[in-house]
Write a protein that holds these residues in place. Structure first.
Motif, PDB file in Angstrom:
ATOM      1  N   THR A 150       5.492  -0.537  -9.018  1.00 12.23           N
ATOM      2  CA  THR A 150       5.831  -0.053  -7.673  1.00 12.23           C
ATOM      3  C   THR A 150       7.258  -0.435  -7.291  1.00 12.23           C
ATOM      4  O   THR A 150       7.972   0.356  -6.660  1.00 12.23           O
ATOM      5  CB  THR A 150       4.843  -0.638  -6.642  1.00 12.23           C
ATOM      6  OG1 THR A 150       3.507  -0.275  -7.006  1.00 12.23           O
ATOM      7  CG2 THR A 150       5.149  -0.116  -5.248  1.00 12.23           C
ATOM      8  N   GLN A 158       6.474   7.955  -6.732  1.00  9.25           N
ATOM      9  CA  GLN A 158       6.417   8.917  -5.623  1.00  9.25           C
ATOM     10  C   GLN A 158       6.375  10.359  -6.111  1.00  9.25           C
ATOM     11  O   GLN A 158       5.907  11.245  -5.414  1.00  9.25           O
ATOM     12  CB  GLN A 158       7.624   8.720  -4.705  1.00  9.25           C
ATOM     13  CG  GLN A 158       7.627   7.392  -3.965  1.00  9.25           C
ATOM     14  CD  GLN A 158       6.418   7.224  -3.070  1.00  9.25           C
ATOM     15  OE1 GLN A 158       6.035   8.125  -2.335  1.00  9.25           O
ATOM     16  NE2 GLN A 158       5.796   6.043  -3.129  1.00  9.25           N
ATOM     17  N   ARG A 164       1.107   7.818  -6.977  1.00 11.78           N
ATOM     18  CA  ARG A 164       1.400   7.509  -5.573  1.00 11.78           C
ATOM     19  C   ARG A 164       0.158   6.990  -4.863  1.00 11.78           C
ATOM     20  O   ARG A 164       0.234   6.040  -4.065  1.00 11.78           O
ATOM     21  CB  ARG A 164       1.920   8.769  -4.869  1.00 11.78           C
ATOM     22  CG  ARG A 164       2.492   8.514  -3.477  1.00 11.78           C
ATOM     23  CD  ARG A 164       3.093   9.775  -2.902  1.00 11.78           C
ATOM     24  NE  ARG A 164       2.078  10.794  -2.728  1.00 11.78           N
ATOM     25  CZ  ARG A 164       1.261  10.879  -1.680  1.00 11.78           C
ATOM     26  NH1 ARG A 164       1.323   9.971  -0.721  1.00 11.78           N
ATOM     27  NH2 ARG A 164       0.383  11.851  -1.590  1.00 11.78           N
ATOM     28  N   LYS A 168      -0.294   3.220  -3.376  1.00  7.19           N
ATOM     29  CA  LYS A 168      -0.570   3.015  -1.960  1.00  7.19           C
ATOM     30  C   LYS A 168      -1.743   2.060  -1.759  1.00  7.19           C
ATOM     31  O   LYS A 168      -1.724   1.197  -0.855  1.00  7.19           O
ATOM     32  CB  LYS A 168      -0.858   4.356  -1.288  1.00  7.19           C
ATOM     33  CG  LYS A 168      -1.102   4.249   0.213  1.00  7.19           C
ATOM     34  CD  LYS A 168      -1.309   5.620   0.834  1.00  7.19           C
ATOM     35  CE  LYS A 168      -1.531   5.506   2.338  1.00  7.19           C
ATOM     36  NZ  LYS A 168      -1.746   6.838   2.961  1.00  7.19           N
TER      37      LYS A 168
END
Length: 449
Positions: A150, A158, A164, A168
């Protein structure tokens, strides 16, 4: 009457004592000490099988005429040169290969420590012990490497929708995985083995703390530039070699009881040799961008790049010498890289504090009456025997960079801004624009435009 009363009381006490002893005997039979083997293990004197001598037959024949002392010296020397050559090869192959090697070393070290625990308590047949140990290793690696991905692969994450989503909810997924292992451990608890099962639960977690956390810090150091990875590791290797050499030829005074073969002569000789080696190695490596540039991921080529404009830390500067050194050398100034000054701190730590990682490992091995963690490398023991000082060094380098080197990272700030909603990005833009105008960096006309 009084005498009869006393006699009756004494008989009752004797009967009660006998009953208590019988109850205790029954409890021991039913509970904690079910066998002589368990009592022996509970006494804290575990038995670990001694690994056989795995020195290559070629070396055994070639060195058969030497004493055991000199035979061990030659075996260690030859294998050390082989390991150093392998180290040069993986450096040449680049940062991605280095990261994979760090992961492989981490897994092997974890395996060696867990195997010791399994060998000590094998007779208990603890359910799910090995399975849960490796499961927790998987969970911790998923957490740490997910955090790394990340941080350093933000654009790639992304760009891909599955990545993604995983990014998250990464920490929640990591916690859920760990919680699953925790519940599995609770369900595996068996009567009569509670204490040992919790003991091995702690064994696994301490091993994870020592091995996995430190290897994660090594990879973080690598991303700061390969020089932050190579110089500390090389300093520990140099100190290990030179301390052994000085101790072998000149050692007379024992250093510490935990390691009877360690001597003050080896410790002092290793210190000065390592400091000098660190200064020279830093001077050579600071002149190459391949070593000093941070390791970054190129989104266009989907590969790692180590190309940049070197910072002031890796640019030659003139330094005035103290009057004492000036009178001895006749030089008024010396031209060197600022990183060389930092290398003195790294070398000093590798020489003074680094060996305590080895002393800690020696104490651990003495506690379980073993000579080495494994017999992976002839003359050297296991992988953990070679990396016991490296893990302590990795933590120091990471803390040193965070405290004295690393500043705010603009690229990470931009990554975080791009992850915000559009209205939040616009608000930050207007706030930054107003701040720059107030500082006089932007004119009012530019602000109106």
């Amino acid at each position: 009457m009084t005498e009869l009363r006393h006699r009756g009381t004494a008989e009752n006490d004797l009967q009660q004592t006998t009953d208590d002893k019988g109850s205790e005997t029954d409890a021991r039979t039913d509970g904690e000490a079910a066998s002589d083997n368990e009592s022996k293990l509970d006494s804290g004197v575990p038995e670990v099988p001694v690994p056989p001598d795995d020195t290559p037959e070629v070396l055994n024949k070639a060195l058969s005429g030497l004493s055991s002392r000199w035979k061990n010296w030659w075996v260690r020397g030859i294998l050390t040169l082989a390991m150093i050559s392998f180290f040069f090869i993986i450096i040449y192959l680049g940062p991605m290969v280095l990261m994979m090697i760090v992961l492989c070393v981490q897994i092997k070290c974890f395996h060696e420590i867990i195997t010791i625990g399994y060998s000590v308590y094998h007779s208990y047949h603890l359910p799910w012990f090995r399975t849960l140990s490796w499961y927790f290793l998987l969970c911790v690696n998923y957490f740490f490497y997910g955090e790394t991905v990340t941080d350093y692969f933000f654009t790639l994450v992304q760009r891909e929708e599955p990545l993604r989503i995983l990014s998250k909810y990464h920490r929640f997924i990591s916690f859920a995985l760990y919680l699953t292992g925790f519940c599995m451990f609770v369900l595996s608890l068996v009567k009569k083995h509670y204490r040992l099962q919790f003991y091995m639960f702690g064994w696994t977690h301490v091993t994870l703390l020592i091995v996995v956390t430190q290897s994660h810090l090594i990879i973080h150091n690598l991303f700061e530039g390969m020089i932050w990875f190579i110089v500390p590791i090389s300093c520990v290797i140099c100190n290990d070699i030179m301390a052994y050499m000085f101790g072998f030829f000149f050692g007379r005074t024992p250093l510490i009881k935990l390691s009877p073969k360690k001597t003050w002569e080896g410790f002092i000789g290793g210190f000065f040799s390592t400091v000098l080696f660190g200064i020279l190695l830093s001077y050579v490596m600071s002149g190459y961008r391949y070593f000093v540039c941070p390791v970054e991921f190129n989104n266009d080529s989907n590969s790692f790049t180590v190309d940049c404009e070197p910072s002031e830390l890796f640019q030659l500067q003139d330094y005035s010498l103290p009057s004492v050194l000036e009178s001895l050398t006749g030089w008024t100034t010396v031209r060197m890289y600022p990183f060389q000054i930092h290398s003195i701190a790294l070398s000093a730590f590798a020489s003074i504090m680094g060996p305590f990682g080895g002393f800690f490992a020696s104490g651990f091995k003495r506690a379980f009456k073993i000579k080495d963690f494994a017999n992976t490398i002839p003359g050297h023991g296991g992988i953990m025997d070679r990396f016991d000082c490296q893990y302590l060094m990795a933590t120091f380098v990471n803390v040193y960079i965070a405290s004295f080197i690393r500043g705010p990272n603009p690229s990470k700030v931009i990554q975080q801004l791009l992850a915000l909603r559009l209205d939040q990005q616009l608000h930050i833009f207007n706030s930054l624009k107003a701040h720059l105008t107030e500082k006089g960096l932007l004119s009012a006309n530019e602000e109106a435009a």
